[in-house]
Design a protein around this motif. Structure first.
Motif, PDB file in Angstrom:
ATOM      1  N   GLY A 199      59.262 109.905  -8.813  1.00 58.45           N
ATOM      2  CA  GLY A 199      59.931 110.825  -7.915  1.00 58.45           C
ATOM      3  C   GLY A 199      59.071 111.159  -6.712  1.00 58.45           C
ATOM      4  N   TYR A 338      62.812 114.988  -5.832  1.00 60.38           N
ATOM      5  CA  TYR A 338      63.103 114.555  -7.203  1.00 60.38           C
ATOM      6  C   TYR A 338      61.793 114.620  -7.977  1.00 60.38           C
ATOM      7  CZ  TYR A 338      67.405 112.454  -5.334  1.00 60.38           C
ATOM      8  OH  TYR A 338      68.609 112.243  -4.723  1.00 60.38           O
ATOM      9  N   LEU A 351      66.435 117.541  -9.712  1.00 62.07           N
ATOM     10  CA  LEU A 351      66.949 117.216  -8.385  1.00 62.07           C
ATOM     11  C   LEU A 351      66.945 118.487  -7.555  1.00 62.07           C
ATOM     12  CD1 LEU A 351      68.660 115.766  -6.171  1.00 62.07           C
ATOM     13  CD2 LEU A 351      70.664 116.230  -7.589  1.00 62.07           C
ATOM     14  N   ALA A 381      68.984 116.563 -12.854  1.00 58.27           N
ATOM     15  CA  ALA A 381      69.360 115.205 -12.460  1.00 58.27           C
ATOM     16  C   ALA A 381      69.838 114.372 -13.644  1.00 58.27           C
ATOM     17  CB  ALA A 381      68.183 114.513 -11.773  1.00 58.27           C
ATOM     18  N   THR A 503      70.923 109.557 -11.050  1.00 60.63           N
ATOM     19  CA  THR A 503      69.990 110.548 -10.533  1.00 60.63           C
ATOM     20  C   THR A 503      70.275 110.777  -9.054  1.00 60.63           C
ATOM     21  OG1 THR A 503      68.325 109.829 -12.114  1.00 60.63           O
ATOM     22  CG2 THR A 503      67.531 111.082 -10.216  1.00 60.63           C
ATOM     23  N   GLY A 504      70.837 111.926  -8.710  1.00 61.57           N
ATOM     24  CA  GLY A 504      71.153 112.226  -7.321  1.00 61.57           C
ATOM     25  C   GLY A 504      72.639 112.178  -7.042  1.00 61.57           C
TER      26      GLY A 504
END
Length: 541
Positions: A199, A338, A351, A381, A503-504
């Motif tokens: 991240g 992240y 996130l 996330a 993720t996101g």
């Protein structure tokens, strides 16, 4: 819309056919891609159905006006059932309704998902073509990346314009700088190496060009709407599928106050989103047999996973008061972080999305919102909680009962506390002193107080997904080719098919899903296409 597009679409609407080669249900971030890619073949007739309206309102085209769309006619305005894990609260669950779907009302953040997300898709589907290596090739096809060249990971010249703000607001740059000072790696983009490692922090990649929103509809479908082989119908509510045995042969639609039927010579594709896709499936007899029997729906195909595995990104607003009013750039989100709540994790599970204005907390949080300030959404996330969708009745007018079950998994509460503490650590850094007067939410609390804060302040990123998942187990709804198990000529292509949430923000992954679906559909019908698909049509219309 340009005159030639309007003229063509009005003519097509006034002369609707009974049969099309492909019917795509839903003009969101996946459906728009599929319809446009199929229509590239001049001999294919495509019908794209959208329940909402057009995208010409200023609140759609002007990036900073996106909050105005929430709760409007451009929002399905779903509402979750009371959740014990949220102290009995009901979550508002917005979802785009209209051409472009969520991409026409969202914050316009372009987030590809982590390498581990796509490799997980590959493992669960049994198909390596869903893995990160293959998906990178799709992103190179999709993107028109305006930033630092990265030929291995970024595309140039594709339909999706992606750029970072040329002059991020001071609060955005300060957030990235403060994260770096706390030891979080800083990257020049969140979509390159950053999503292959643990991240980091970066200025956000956005879908804004010349100050205007670039929806997926505008980037893909609109460009083909002057063609005679692509019919785009707004105000078309899909009520159910039509079958010949266990073969899907078309759809029933409420259009202009009347029920119409349209037949698909080749395939029907559901891209209605993680609520309406399982709704149409179940009300057409595809789903858990006990749920269908409860509402007197004849079971056509027992698939217990329809409506299960509901996932969403949950967030908690941490807010600071400005010393003086500051400008809002673009859509108000220009920086992101992240990170991991636990060093043993393989990928980020936190996130953080920054908003350059103060977001009011839900009333239950009992927190004052400053007149001028900024909010960092401390988000999950990779939530472990799983929800479900149930029918309230058998008809198109019966709303789905959505049970998000947010924060029902103890691991999510632990991660939520870590996310909030990380936000507070970043936001209270001395780097913000010139801009910020002080923290207004959540402020310092003991452990029990923080737990109450996350349960009372939790909201969603509006990333509902995973309710008709792709996979090989008994709870899977589609296979690796996105074909519905037990039903011929029916595919699903939207966030529903994700085995787990990416993720996101989910817009970019939905574009990939659309691109992959189009490729698989065209490959499956190559023989027909080569022979001339018109010969397969049952009537001359």
């Amino acid at each position: 819309m340009h005159t030639d597009v309007l003229r063509n679409q009005n003519e097509l609407r006034n002369n609707l056919r009974s049969h099309y080669d492909f019917i795509v249900c839903g003009a969101g971030s996946s459906g728009c891609v599929i319809a446009a890619r199929l229509a590239e073949r001049e001999n294919i007739r495509v019908l794209l159905l959208e329940a909402g309206g057009d995208d010409t309102a200023p609140s759609v085209m002007e990036p900073a006006q996106w909050p105005v769309n929430l709760g409007s006619e451009r929002d399905w305005s779903f509402m979750g059932q009371p959740a014990p894990s949220l102290n009995g609260r009901r979550l508002p669950l917005s979802m785009g309704k209209g051409l472009g779907g969520g991409s026409s009302i969202n914050v316009m953040v372009w987030s590809r998902g982590h390498k581990e997300d796509w490799d997980y898709f590959a493992a669960k589907s049994g198909d390596p073509e869903w893995g990160y290596k293959s998906v990178l090739e799709y992103y190179r096809r999709i993107e028109d990346w305006q930033g630092t060249p990265d030929p291995a990971r970024r595309g140039k010249g594709g339909p999706a314009y992606v750029a970072q703000p040329s002059s991020p607001q001071p609060i955005a740059q300060t957030m990235v700088d403060a994260a770096g000072l706390l030891g979080i790696p800083v990257f020049d983009s969140p979509n390159g190496r950053m999503m292959e490692c643990t991240g980091g922090a970066a200025i956000a990649d956005l879908r804004i060009k010349d100050g205007k929103r670039q929806s997926v509809f505008r980037s893909y479908t609109y460009k083909a709407m002057h063609q005679p082989n692509l019919t785009v119908l707004t105000g078309a509510l899909v009520s159910s599928l039509i079958f010949d045995g266990n073969k899907a042969v078309g759809v029933e639609v409420m259009l202009d106050g009347k029920i119409r039927q349209f037949r698909a010579t080749c395939e029907t594709i559901l891209s209605l989103g993680a609520v309406n896709t399982p709704k149409v499936l179940m009300q057409s007899g595809i789903g858990p047999e006990d749920e269908l029997n409860r509402h007197g729906i004849k079971v056509r195909q027992h698939l217990p996973g329809v409506g299960q595995n509901h996932q969403d990104h949950i967030a908690f607003g941490c807010t600071w008061e400005y010393r003086k009013p500051e400008d809002v750039g673009g859509g108000g989100c220009e920086a992101t972080v992240y990170w991991k709540s636990n060093s043993r994790l393989q990928q980020p599970d936190i996130l953080q999305c920054q908003l350059e204005f103060p977001v009011p907390s839900p009333a239950e949080a009992e927190l004052e919102t400053p007149e001028h300030g900024w909010t960092m959404f401390a988000g999950l996330a990779q939530p472990k909680s799983r929800g479900r969708l149930r029918l309230s009745g058998p008809t198109m007018y019966d709303n789905m009962l959505i049970e998000p079950n947010a924060l029902s998994a103890p691991e999510d509460v632990t991660a939520a506390l870590a996310a909030v503490e990380l936000c507070r650590e970043i936001g209270n850094h001395s780097a913000f002193t010139p801009l910020v007067r002080g923290e207004t939410a959540p402020r310092s609390r003991n452990h029990a107080g923080l737990v109450e804060f996350v349960r009372n302040s939790a909201v969603t990123y509006w990333h509902q997904s995973c309710t008709a998942k792709m996979g090989l187990d008994r709870m899977s709804v589609v296979d690796a080719r996105l074909r519905v198990y037990g039903i011929e000529n029916l595919r699903i292509a939207d966030a529903s098919i994700m085995p787990r949430i990416t993720t996101g923000n989910t817009m970019a992954p939905c574009v990939v899903i659309g691109e992959r679906a189009a490729d698989m559909i065209l490959a499956a019908h190559d023989t027909q296409l080569a022979a001339g698909i018109k010969q397969q049509r049952p009537d001359p219309s």
